[in-house]
Structure formats: C-alpha cells, structure tokens
Design a protein around this motif. Sequence first.
Motif, short mmCIF file in Angstrom:
data_model
loop_
_atom_site.label_atom_id
_atom_site.label_comp_id
_atom_site.label_asym_id
_atom_site.label_seq_id
_atom_site.Cartn_x
_atom_site.Cartn_y
_atom_site.Cartn_z
N UNK A 170 -27.49 8.19 3.96
CA UNK A 170 -26.45 9.22 3.82
C UNK A 170 -25.32 9.00 4.82
N UNK A 171 -25.69 8.68 6.05
CA UNK A 171 -24.67 8.44 7.09
C UNK A 171 -23.78 7.25 6.72
N UNK A 172 -24.41 6.16 6.28
CA UNK A 172 -23.65 4.96 5.92
C UNK A 172 -22.76 5.22 4.71
N UNK A 173 -23.26 6.00 3.77
CA UNK A 173 -22.48 6.31 2.57
C UNK A 173 -21.21 7.07 2.93
N UNK A 174 -21.33 8.09 3.75
CA UNK A 174 -20.17 8.89 4.15
C UNK A 174 -19.16 8.04 4.92
N UNK A 175 -19.68 7.23 5.84
CA UNK A 175 -18.81 6.36 6.63
C UNK A 175 -18.06 5.37 5.73
N UNK A 176 -18.76 4.78 4.78
CA UNK A 176 -18.14 3.81 3.89
C UNK A 176 -17.09 4.46 2.99
N UNK A 177 -17.39 5.65 2.51
CA UNK A 177 -16.41 6.35 1.67
C UNK A 177 -15.13 6.62 2.46
N UNK A 178 -15.27 7.08 3.69
CA UNK A 178 -14.09 7.33 4.52
C UNK A 178 -13.30 6.04 4.75
N UNK A 179 -14.01 4.96 5.04
CA UNK A 179 -13.33 3.69 5.30
C UNK A 179 -12.62 3.17 4.05
N UNK A 180 -13.30 3.19 2.92
CA UNK A 180 -12.74 2.64 1.69
C UNK A 180 -11.49 3.42 1.26
N UNK A 181 -11.57 4.74 1.26
CA UNK A 181 -10.43 5.52 0.81
C UNK A 181 -9.29 5.50 1.83
N UNK A 182 -9.62 5.41 3.11
CA UNK A 182 -8.57 5.27 4.12
C UNK A 182 -7.83 3.95 3.95
N UNK A 183 -8.57 2.89 3.67
CA UNK A 183 -7.93 1.60 3.43
C UNK A 183 -7.04 1.65 2.19
N UNK A 184 -7.52 2.29 1.16
CA UNK A 184 -6.72 2.41 -0.07
C UNK A 184 -5.40 3.13 0.21
N UNK A 185 -5.48 4.24 0.89
CA UNK A 185 -4.27 5.01 1.19
C UNK A 185 -3.31 4.20 2.07
N UNK A 186 -3.84 3.53 3.08
CA UNK A 186 -3.00 2.74 3.98
C UNK A 186 -2.30 1.61 3.23
N UNK A 187 -3.04 0.91 2.38
CA UNK A 187 -2.45 -0.20 1.61
C UNK A 187 -1.34 0.30 0.70
N UNK A 188 -1.58 1.41 0.02
CA UNK A 188 -0.58 1.96 -0.89
C UNK A 188 0.65 2.46 -0.13
N UNK A 189 0.43 3.08 1.02
CA UNK A 189 1.56 3.55 1.83
C UNK A 189 2.41 2.38 2.32
N UNK A 190 1.77 1.32 2.76
CA UNK A 190 2.51 0.15 3.22
C UNK A 190 3.35 -0.43 2.09
N UNK A 191 2.75 -0.55 0.91
CA UNK A 191 3.50 -1.12 -0.22
C UNK A 191 4.68 -0.24 -0.60
N UNK A 192 4.42 1.06 -0.74
CA UNK A 192 5.50 1.95 -1.20
C UNK A 192 6.58 2.11 -0.13
N UNK A 193 6.21 1.99 1.15
CA UNK A 193 7.23 2.00 2.19
C UNK A 193 8.15 0.80 2.07
N UNK A 194 7.56 -0.39 1.88
CA UNK A 194 8.36 -1.59 1.66
C UNK A 194 9.15 -1.49 0.37
#
Length: 284
Positions: A170-194
């Motif tokens: 359960x701990x690993x699942x929550x941590x991975x979900x946070x990491x995956x979705x944070x990466x997704x948001x960061x990647x999209x923000x970088x692209x749309x900023x450019x």
Amino acid sequence: MMRMICVLDAQTRQLQDAVTNVEKHFGELCQIFAAYVRKTARLRDKADLLVNEINVYACTETPNLKQGLKNFAEEFAKLQDYRQAEVERLEAKVVEPLKAYGTIVKMKRDDLKATLTARNREAKQLTQLERTRQRNPSDRHVIAETELQRATMDATRTTRHLEETIDNFEKQKIKDIKTIFSEFITIEMLFHGKALEVYTAAYQNIQKIDEEEDLEVFRNSLYPPDYSSRLDIVRANSKSPLQRSLSAKCVSGTGQVSTCRPRKDQQADDDEEDEDLDVTEEEN
C-alpha cells in the motif's frame, strides 16, 4: 487459535483485493496513458507534414508573405522538437512505471500464494495438535502443548509477515501514484510553457507581414516592364485614318502656322469668294 486463523483469513482477503484492484486499474491507466503518448506522437508527425507544406507554399508567394510563412514554419518545427521530448519523457516517466506494476503485481501474488500455503499448513497443524491434546491428557499432552506453542509462533510470524506485505504494498502504491502523476504534470507544464513561447513568436511573425507592400508587388506583377510604351503604341494604332490625317495636318513645325481650320470657317470663305465673282460679272 481459531481467532488467529480468522485474522489470517481477513488479512489474506484484504491483500488479494488490494492486488486485484491495482492490477485492474493500473492496467487500464497504463493502456490509456500509452494511447495518449501515441496520439501525441501522431500529432507531431502531422505537424511535420504541415511544416513541409507551409514551406512549399511560401516559395510561391510574394516576398513579405513568403518570409512570414517561413518564419512561422520554423517556429512550428521547433515546437515539434519539444513535442518529441514530451513523448519520450512521458514514455519513460509515466508509461514504463505503470507497465512495471504488472511485474510487481505478479510478485505480490507469488508472495501471497506462499503465505497462504504456509498459513494453511500451520492451521492444519494447529488443528491436529489441538485434537492430540484433547485425546491424550497424559505425558504426551506436554509434548503436544510444546508443539502447539511452536505452531502458534509460526502462525504469528506468518501473520506479521502478511501484515508487513500489505503495508509495504500500500505504501509503495501511494508513493508510485504520486510520483507518476507528478511527472506527468511536470512534463505537460514544461511542454505547454515552451509551446506558449513558440506560439507567441509565430504569431508575431505572421503579424509582421506587410499587406500593402505585398499587394503592390502583386499589382506590379500583373503588367510586364514595357507595358507603358506598348500601351502608347496600341493607342496610336487604334486611331482611324481620318484622325491620323487630321493629326498630321495639325502638327506645326518651327516657324510654321497651322493650316488646319474648322469646317465652318472654310465654308464662310468659300461663300465670300462666290459673292465677289457675282459682283464683278454685273459690273462688266
């Protein structure tokens, strides 16, 4: 003892439900994110085709429009480089981690299967020892009691291991979900900023196109360079023979007086000459 077995059963079902839930929804998320990345890659490919067509079309246009379109195409091509980076990052930071959960789920199922096997073996042993103790209240009772305590400790250890497995999963699942979705948001923000920067530059390039200057170039292109002299020749050739004759008579050289007079004045002179002739004849 039965209470411990019931606890093990409840924990086992909880872990099974957690693993099944993750297997289902992470699998769906992985498929949808992968489709999202493929769509983005196809959009990049279509944009490359658009860049090529804009460049080809620009070569056929007037200077300002040509330069403006080429500048736009250059900026738009730059955007596709950023989109390619977006695709690669999404694949590495989002899709692959979700895909890895297929392996994680398999490992957890193997752990669960091993735990269930140990639990069933210990439960069976506990039941047999309980029956032995009830049937033999003699010295064997002490042996059975000792074995029962050992089996109870094994069951307790298995229960603790199962609890740790559930907790870690359960701990690993929550941590991975946070990491995956944070990466997704960061990647999209970088692209749309450019993308915002590139689209701003592309918009400015289009607005810099001088419409009036290009329109003047287009109008001039409608006529050949010697159009004016040729037009004068055409106008001259379009006159009638009488107009050309009159024009020739009306042209006066240096020190000459024009001999061209209106028809009414010529008729009046002729009438006066006729009257003079009549008077002379009468006098004779």
